[in-house]
Write a protein that holds these residues in place. Structure first.
Motif, short mmCIF file in Angstrom:
data_model
loop_
_atom_site.label_atom_id
_atom_site.label_comp_id
_atom_site.label_asym_id
_atom_site.label_seq_id
_atom_site.Cartn_x
_atom_site.Cartn_y
_atom_site.Cartn_z
N ILE A 142 0.91 -1.18 0.08
CA ILE A 142 0.06 0.01 0.00
C ILE A 142 0.88 1.25 0.00
N MET A 143 0.48 2.06 -0.93
CA MET A 143 1.14 3.40 -0.81
C MET A 143 0.17 4.39 -1.18
N GLY A 144 0.05 5.59 -0.03
CA GLY A 144 -0.96 6.37 -0.08
C GLY A 144 -0.43 7.82 0.23
N ILE A 145 -0.97 8.82 -0.49
CA ILE A 145 -0.71 10.38 0.07
C ILE A 145 -2.13 10.64 0.29
N VAL A 146 -2.49 11.43 1.36
CA VAL A 146 -3.77 11.45 1.66
C VAL A 146 -4.48 12.61 0.82
N SER A 198 -3.30 16.39 0.55
CA SER A 198 -1.76 16.49 0.40
C SER A 198 -1.27 15.81 -1.07
N GLN A 199 -2.40 15.55 -1.82
CA GLN A 199 -1.84 15.15 -3.31
C GLN A 199 -1.45 16.08 -4.04
N GLY A 200 -0.47 15.63 -5.24
CA GLY A 200 -0.29 16.64 -6.16
C GLY A 200 0.66 17.90 -5.59
N LYS A 201 1.38 17.60 -4.82
CA LYS A 201 2.15 18.55 -4.09
C LYS A 201 3.64 18.24 -4.47
N GLY A 202 4.01 17.08 -4.88
CA GLY A 202 5.13 16.54 -4.88
C GLY A 202 5.51 15.80 -3.71
N TYR A 203 4.88 15.53 -2.79
CA TYR A 203 4.91 14.72 -1.45
C TYR A 203 5.33 13.12 -2.02
N GLY A 204 4.49 12.75 -2.85
CA GLY A 204 4.56 11.09 -3.29
C GLY A 204 5.85 11.14 -3.58
N LYS A 205 6.37 11.90 -4.61
CA LYS A 205 7.77 11.48 -5.25
C LYS A 205 8.89 11.58 -4.15
N ILE A 206 8.78 12.62 -3.30
CA ILE A 206 10.02 12.76 -2.43
C ILE A 206 9.79 11.48 -1.30
N SER A 255 -7.08 0.72 -13.91
CA SER A 255 -7.93 2.08 -14.12
C SER A 255 -7.09 3.19 -13.28
N ASN A 256 -6.14 2.82 -12.59
CA ASN A 256 -5.45 3.88 -11.83
C ASN A 256 -4.27 4.61 -12.59
N THR A 257 -4.79 5.47 -13.69
CA THR A 257 -3.60 5.92 -14.62
C THR A 257 -2.72 6.89 -13.86
N LYS A 258 -3.20 7.49 -13.00
CA LYS A 258 -2.82 8.59 -12.15
C LYS A 258 -1.45 7.89 -11.56
N ALA A 259 -1.77 6.78 -10.74
CA ALA A 259 -0.45 6.10 -10.05
C ALA A 259 0.18 5.47 -10.99
N GLN A 260 -0.21 4.81 -12.03
CA GLN A 260 0.76 4.26 -12.98
C GLN A 260 1.96 5.41 -13.48
N GLU A 261 1.15 6.54 -13.89
CA GLU A 261 2.18 7.56 -14.42
C GLU A 261 3.13 7.86 -13.32
N PHE A 262 2.57 7.89 -12.16
CA PHE A 262 3.49 8.33 -10.70
C PHE A 262 4.52 7.35 -10.69
N TYR A 263 4.32 5.93 -10.71
CA TYR A 263 5.33 5.15 -10.58
C TYR A 263 6.24 5.10 -11.69
#
Ligand SMILES: CC(C)(COP(=O)(O)OP(=O)(O)OC[C@H]1O[C@@H](n2cnc3c(N)ncnc32)[C@H](O)[C@@H]1OP(=O)(O)O)[C@@H](O)C(=O)NCCC(=O)NCCS
Length: 145
Positions: free
Chosen positions: A70-74, A77-85, A109-117
């Motif tokens: 499991i990985m989650g940014i609440v 707090s999403q979209g602020k660069g926290y996930g990447k750091i 269906s989770n294209t956002k997370a696919q792009e993130f990874y």
């Protein structure tokens, strides 16, 4: 600024709340505490003044491989660069623990997370049919570190 640190038992209520909020998933407290006790370095939290902003929960598959469960940014707090750091810090910590490869699954269906990874160097390695309880397929992704 949020800091990255290991999970603490006092985080449990916030993490369970956010897992339900982000993934519509409820796991018993023991799910979290057992994972933490098996590999404490694999369960990290992004925290600022007592507020949990994110969490990465991973286990060891072997001496060389770990899997992010499991990985989650609440949400707020999403979209602020926290996930990447945060994920970069996890990868650094895994490298220091002599892990060679990180694996994970993500909903098709989770294209956002696919792009993130993908933005952090993960590649899709296959499709896992009906991987989730609601029968959705998953992409398996991995990164050599
Ligand atoms: C996926 C998640 C971990 C990303 O964390 P985040 O803090 O929101 O992401 P960041 O702000 O650090 O963005 C990092 C990169 O992710 C990608 N990304 C982030 N938001 C995106 C969006 N809405 N659409 C597409 N790509 C996105 C981009 O590549 C971005 O890099 P860029 O800003 O240089 O373009 C977070 O949004 C999340 O927890 N989502 C809900 C739970 C989830 O899907 N977890 C993963 C399940 S496997």
């Amino acid at each position: 600024m949020p800091v990255v640190r290991e999970f603490q038992y006092s985080d449990l209520d916030q993490i369970m709340y956010h897992v339900a909020d982000l993934f519509d998933q409820v796991n018993p407290p023991e799910f979290y505490t057992l994972i933490y006790e098996h590999w404490p370095e694999g369960f990290i939290v992004l925290e600022d003044e007592g507020k949990v902003h994110g969490f990465i929960i991973a286990n060891l598959l072997s001496a060389d491989d770990a899997r992010i469960l499991i990985m989650g940014i609440v949400k707020d707090s999403q979209g602020k660069g926290y996930g990447k750091i945060f994920l970069k810090e996890f990868l650094d910590r895994a490298r220091r623990a002599n892990i060679k490869k990180i694996l994970l699954e993500v909903r098709i269906s989770n294209t956002k997370a696919q792009e993130f990874y993908a933005s952090l160097g993960f590649s899709a390695t296959g499709i896992l049919k009906e991987f989730y309880q609601d029968s959705e397929d998953a992409y398996s992704m991995e990164k050599k570190i």
